[in-house]
Design a protein around this motif. Structure first.
Motif, PDB file in Angstrom:
ATOM      1  N   PRO A   3      40.846  38.824  26.829  1.00  0.00           N
ATOM      2  CA  PRO A   3      41.086  39.045  26.030  1.00  0.00           C
ATOM      3  C   PRO A   3      40.218  39.844  25.080  1.00  0.00           C
ATOM      4  N   LEU A   4      41.356  39.809  24.167  1.00  0.00           N
ATOM      5  CA  LEU A   4      40.298  41.429  23.562  1.00  0.00           C
ATOM      6  C   LEU A   4      38.971  41.646  23.064  1.00  0.00           C
ATOM      7  N   ALA A   5      38.641  40.223  22.594  1.00  0.00           N
ATOM      8  CA  ALA A   5      37.028  40.430  22.393  1.00  0.00           C
ATOM      9  C   ALA A   5      36.680  40.922  23.441  1.00  0.00           C
ATOM     10  N   TRP A   6      36.968  40.538  24.415  1.00  0.00           N
ATOM     11  CA  TRP A   6      36.066  41.059  26.074  1.00  0.00           C
ATOM     12  C   TRP A   6      36.163  42.715  26.090  1.00  0.00           C
ATOM     13  N   TYR A   7      36.653  43.051  25.496  1.00  0.00           N
ATOM     14  CA  TYR A   7      37.370  44.485  25.942  1.00  0.00           C
ATOM     15  C   TYR A   7      35.970  45.002  24.500  1.00  0.00           C
ATOM     16  N   ASP A   8      36.003  44.906  23.131  1.00  0.00           N
ATOM     17  CA  ASP A   8      35.362  45.246  22.319  1.00  0.00           C
ATOM     18  C   ASP A   8      33.951  45.411  22.407  1.00  0.00           C
ATOM     19  N   ALA A   9      33.465  43.884  23.107  1.00  0.00           N
ATOM     20  CA  ALA A   9      32.167  43.677  23.047  1.00  0.00           C
ATOM     21  C   ALA A   9      31.641  45.156  24.398  1.00  0.00           C
ATOM     22  N   LEU A  10      32.427  45.219  25.193  1.00  0.00           N
ATOM     23  CA  LEU A  10      32.628  46.042  26.560  1.00  0.00           C
ATOM     24  C   LEU A  10      32.223  47.722  26.173  1.00  0.00           C
ATOM     25  N   LYS A  64      37.029  50.719  31.240  1.00  0.00           N
ATOM     26  CA  LYS A  64      37.972  51.966  30.764  1.00  0.00           C
ATOM     27  C   LYS A  64      39.321  51.508  31.237  1.00  0.00           C
ATOM     28  N   ARG A  65      39.699  49.981  32.606  1.00  0.00           N
ATOM     29  CA  ARG A  65      41.136  50.294  32.947  1.00  0.00           C
ATOM     30  C   ARG A  65      42.085  49.144  31.525  1.00  0.00           C
ATOM     31  N   MET A  66      40.683  48.307  31.367  1.00  0.00           N
ATOM     32  CA  MET A  66      41.701  47.619  30.271  1.00  0.00           C
ATOM     33  C   MET A  66      42.251  48.498  28.853  1.00  0.00           C
TER      34      MET A  66
END
Lengths: 171, 171
Positions: free
Chosen positions: B48-55, B120-122
């Motif tokens: 999910p997007l939330a993971w991206y935001d956190a990362l 980066k991949r996301m």
DNA sequence: TCAAGAATGATGCAAGTGCATATATGGCGG
DNA sequence: CCGCCATATATGCACTTGCATCATTCTTGA
């Protein structure tokens, strides 16, 4: 404008910084505004917004009843979600499931007097919340402009006005 | 029945039809666009997007680490939500909890190499989705206009740009 | 220095959500 | 009339979310 070597790991087209900023705002602001409005409703002792939407659709429907599948299309929520929302409305005596003689697979959901009453009382708090969190921060012209910009994002943003029992806008 | 333009259950101010329309669009369009983007990510096999935001927040932080409380402020999500998001990132080896000697109550969350790589991949899929669902539908000028209108709704819509890995250090 | 209170993070539990699937009926081609 | 697939609704299950609260540690002020 945009520095090509800074972004885009490899292949797909990259969004402009403006588009990206708009995306972020869209996500954050709506989350904030929605939260604020839901909070206002909750503090006033009312159920979630989804209940209002459903009750309004039912109240507006001829005979105060709809097929779940119609409700689902109006509210743009998944089928199982509609089914369970109806469960809750029925549990609270705000609506009732009625047999559908035309199509034995389906049924009708009919709003009760209690349901109509709650919908009206919620609109009072709901409209106040909209005014507080949206109306008071934007001129009518800006609100209209915002509408048209948003509409362009949702290729097809048609659908009935899920709002006041008002009438089709006299304009 | 009742006409919202004349009734107004008593005292509260009613929103204009423009404000109400803007409210509805804001809710519906963001829901639709968010759904579309999340769907694109999921179809590409990403979390999910939330993971991206956190990362991203972690990757941008000096040393690649942040206190949960900082992460929470950046992402504007509740404390328990942050705690559980970190649980999942750690479970997947994308981040690690580290002791915080300065304040024994707290801790540090540090992004791992796997975490940086996933981020980066996301971004590749994410940016493509933003372009597809937002960028391609609005001129840069319109996107900017939309931004400014939205900003007015969130009295204070400050905060870091939760977007591209762009300017970050090359590694 | 110590008690009271604030800050940080985790967690049990109830409720909500998504997904797949079950159940029942309608419709259609043969 | 029958077999088959589509449509309408419900539900089991795993997972997530919200809420309240807990345990720990820090801070402050008398």
């Amino acid at each position: 404008m945009f520095d090509p070597h800074t972004v885009d790991q490899g292949m797909k087209r990259k969004p402009s910084t403006e588009a990206t900023a708009a995306w972020i705002r869209l996500m954050r602001i709506q989350s904030r505004v929605l939260g604020a409005v839901e909070q206002d409703l909750k503090k006033a002792g009312f159920p979630p917004l989804a209940w209002y939407d459903a009750l309004l659709e039912l109240a507006r429907a001829p005979g105060g009843e709809l097929r779940p599948v119609e409700l689902e299309k109006q509210m743009l929520i998944p089928q199982y979600s509609t089914s369970r929302l109806i469960d809750r409305l029925v549990e609270e005596g705000l609506a009732a499931r009625r047999e559908c003689k035309m199509d034995k697979r389906g049924l009708f959901v009919e709003i009760t007097e209690a349901g109509r009453d709650l919908q009206k009382r919620m609109w009072s708090a709901y409209s106040a919340a909209i005014e507080r969190h949206v109306g008071s921060k934007l001129s009518d012209a800006d609100a209209a402009k915002l509408c048209s910009l948003l509409d362009r994002l949702g290729c097809s943003c048609d659908e009935a006005t899920p709002v006041p029992p008002a009438a089709a806008a006299p304009r």
